[in-house]
Design a protein around this motif. Structure first.
Motif, PDB file in Angstrom:
ATOM      1  N   ASN A 122      -9.428  11.756 -11.923  1.00 61.93           N
ATOM      2  CA  ASN A 122      -9.258  11.031 -10.664  1.00 61.93           C
ATOM      3  C   ASN A 122      -7.873  11.312 -10.086  1.00 61.93           C
ATOM      4  O   ASN A 122      -6.870  11.240 -10.809  1.00 61.93           O
ATOM      5  CB  ASN A 122      -9.437   9.521 -10.883  1.00 61.93           C
ATOM      6  N   VAL A 123      -7.830  11.644  -8.795  1.00 60.04           N
ATOM      7  CA  VAL A 123      -6.567  11.937  -8.121  1.00 60.04           C
ATOM      8  C   VAL A 123      -6.495  11.133  -6.836  1.00 60.04           C
ATOM      9  O   VAL A 123      -7.437  11.156  -6.015  1.00 60.04           O
ATOM     10  CB  VAL A 123      -6.443  13.444  -7.795  1.00 60.04           C
ATOM     11  N   ARG A 124      -5.407  10.418  -6.642  1.00 55.28           N
ATOM     12  CA  ARG A 124      -5.168   9.692  -5.393  1.00 55.28           C
ATOM     13  C   ARG A 124      -4.291  10.557  -4.487  1.00 55.28           C
ATOM     14  O   ARG A 124      -3.454  11.320  -4.959  1.00 55.28           O
ATOM     15  CB  ARG A 124      -4.486   8.348  -5.652  1.00 55.28           C
ATOM     16  N   LEU A 127      -0.074  14.266  -3.300  1.00 56.78           N
ATOM     17  CA  LEU A 127      -0.953  13.863  -4.391  1.00 56.78           C
ATOM     18  C   LEU A 127      -0.194  12.829  -5.206  1.00 56.78           C
ATOM     19  O   LEU A 127       0.801  13.152  -5.856  1.00 56.78           O
ATOM     20  CB  LEU A 127      -1.343  15.067  -5.245  1.00 56.78           C
ATOM     21  N   VAL A 128      -0.664  11.599  -5.170  1.00 56.72           N
ATOM     22  CA  VAL A 128       0.125  10.483  -5.687  1.00 56.72           C
ATOM     23  C   VAL A 128       0.281  10.541  -7.206  1.00 56.72           C
ATOM     24  O   VAL A 128       1.373  10.334  -7.739  1.00 56.72           O
ATOM     25  CB  VAL A 128      -0.513   9.143  -5.258  1.00 56.72           C
ATOM     26  N   ASN A 129      -0.791  10.825  -7.925  1.00 55.80           N
ATOM     27  CA  ASN A 129      -0.750  10.740  -9.394  1.00 55.80           C
ATOM     28  C   ASN A 129      -1.169  12.038 -10.058  1.00 55.80           C
ATOM     29  O   ASN A 129      -1.684  12.037 -11.175  1.00 55.80           O
ATOM     30  CB  ASN A 129      -1.661   9.606  -9.882  1.00 55.80           C
ATOM     31  N   TYR A 130      -0.933  13.162  -9.396  1.00 52.49           N
ATOM     32  CA  TYR A 130      -1.396  14.439  -9.951  1.00 52.49           C
ATOM     33  C   TYR A 130      -0.384  14.994 -10.943  1.00 52.49           C
ATOM     34  O   TYR A 130       0.816  14.988 -10.704  1.00 52.49           O
ATOM     35  CB  TYR A 130      -1.619  15.455  -8.827  1.00 52.49           C
ATOM     36  N   PHE A 159      -4.511   6.415   2.530  1.00 49.31           N
ATOM     37  CA  PHE A 159      -4.673   6.742   1.109  1.00 49.31           C
ATOM     38  C   PHE A 159      -6.154   6.853   0.763  1.00 49.31           C
ATOM     39  O   PHE A 159      -6.990   6.169   1.339  1.00 49.31           O
ATOM     40  CB  PHE A 159      -4.022   5.672   0.221  1.00 49.31           C
ATOM     41  N   GLY A 160      -6.458   7.742  -0.150  1.00 47.77           N
ATOM     42  CA  GLY A 160      -7.821   7.916  -0.621  1.00 47.77           C
ATOM     43  C   GLY A 160      -7.803   8.433  -2.040  1.00 47.77           C
ATOM     44  O   GLY A 160      -6.740   8.624  -2.639  1.00 47.77           O
ATOM     45  N   SER A 161      -8.978   8.677  -2.595  1.00 50.02           N
ATOM     46  CA  SER A 161      -9.044   9.212  -3.953  1.00 50.02           C
ATOM     47  C   SER A 161     -10.238  10.153  -4.075  1.00 50.02           C
ATOM     48  O   SER A 161     -11.223  10.033  -3.343  1.00 50.02           O
ATOM     49  CB  SER A 161      -9.152   8.081  -4.984  1.00 50.02           C
TER      50      SER A 161
END
Length: 235
Positions: free
Chosen positions: A102-104, A56-59, A84-86
């Motif tokens: 929003n989570v990437r 989870l990139v930005n969690y 990558f997705g969101s």
């Protein structure tokens, strides 16, 4: 105001010694979010292959009411070409919207692809020259051929190295019928098989559907190419 009214009186301010939490909270763990995203991705991928959320990139920590809250995910930008997705995390509390975030994420999608057993030159693909192996299709440099079994009418238009996947950009399907050619159009009527001559209005490869025209009545027809210059007419 009080000090001006009573200048000789000193005041000492103190906070509350205790407080009561009427709505205790709970933390949504990162592992739980990954699981929710994986479930949505499996639905997106029709449950084919193995899907795993790697990161989870930005969690960051997410706190929600401990009782009466539900967490769901909404896919925003999943596709089969990017690792990558969101998603949008949607939190509802007592059936009302409570929080959106929003989570990437980074993910992998392992599916069987065709891998060259040895270096393959240009030309017709030889039998047993490719083996089916699971690979992360998101890490490939193009769209792989996933069909089972491997189509036998493909031509390599560029060499494929040993151990490399077979991509759609590596192959072409030879034309079985040229536009304007006279073909045998086969029509099934009960137990009968009737063949008539027709003119191909467009080129096509085996397996493709093309438009035809009856050579005698000029009636338009549609059929599936089954062999060179042979078309099975669609009722």
């Amino acid at each position: 105001q009080l000090h001006r009214m009573h200048p000789k009186i000193s005041f000492t301010w103190a906070g509350a010694q205790q407080c009561a939490v009427s709505r205790p909270c709970a933390e949504v763990a990162e592992a739980e979010v990954k699981k929710l995203i994986e479930e949505s991705l499996r639905a997106f991928g029709n449950n084919e292959g193995e899907i795993h959320v790697l990161d989870l990139v930005n969690y960051s920590s997410l706190l929600i009411p401990a009782h009466g809250a539900t967490v769901g995910v909404e896919l925003v930008s999943p596709n089969g070409n990017s690792r990558f997705g969101s998603v949008l995390l949607n939190v509802e509390y007592r059936d009302r919207p409570f929080l959106r975030r929003n989570v990437r994420f980074e993910w992998e999608w392992k599916r069987p692809v065709w891998i060259a057993r040895q270096a393959q030159p240009e030309g017709r693909i030889q039998p047993d020259s490719f083996a089916s192996e699971k690979r992360n299709i998101l890490s490939l440099s193009g769209e792989p051929i996933l069909a089972e079994p491997l189509p036998d009418n493909l031509l390599l238009i560029r060499p494929v190295a040993k151990g490399a996947p077979l991509l759609r950009s590596n192959v072409k399907t030879p034309i079985a019928i040229e536009r304007g050619a006279t073909v045998s159009a086969r029509v099934h009527s009960g137990n009968l098989l009737v063949s008539i001559q027709a003119i191909a209005l467009e080129s096509g490869s085996v397996g493709q559907t093309i438009r035809l025209q009856n050579s005698i009545s000029n009636k338009p027809l549609v059929g599936k190419v089954t062999h060179a210059n042979i078309v099975e007419v669609t009722p």
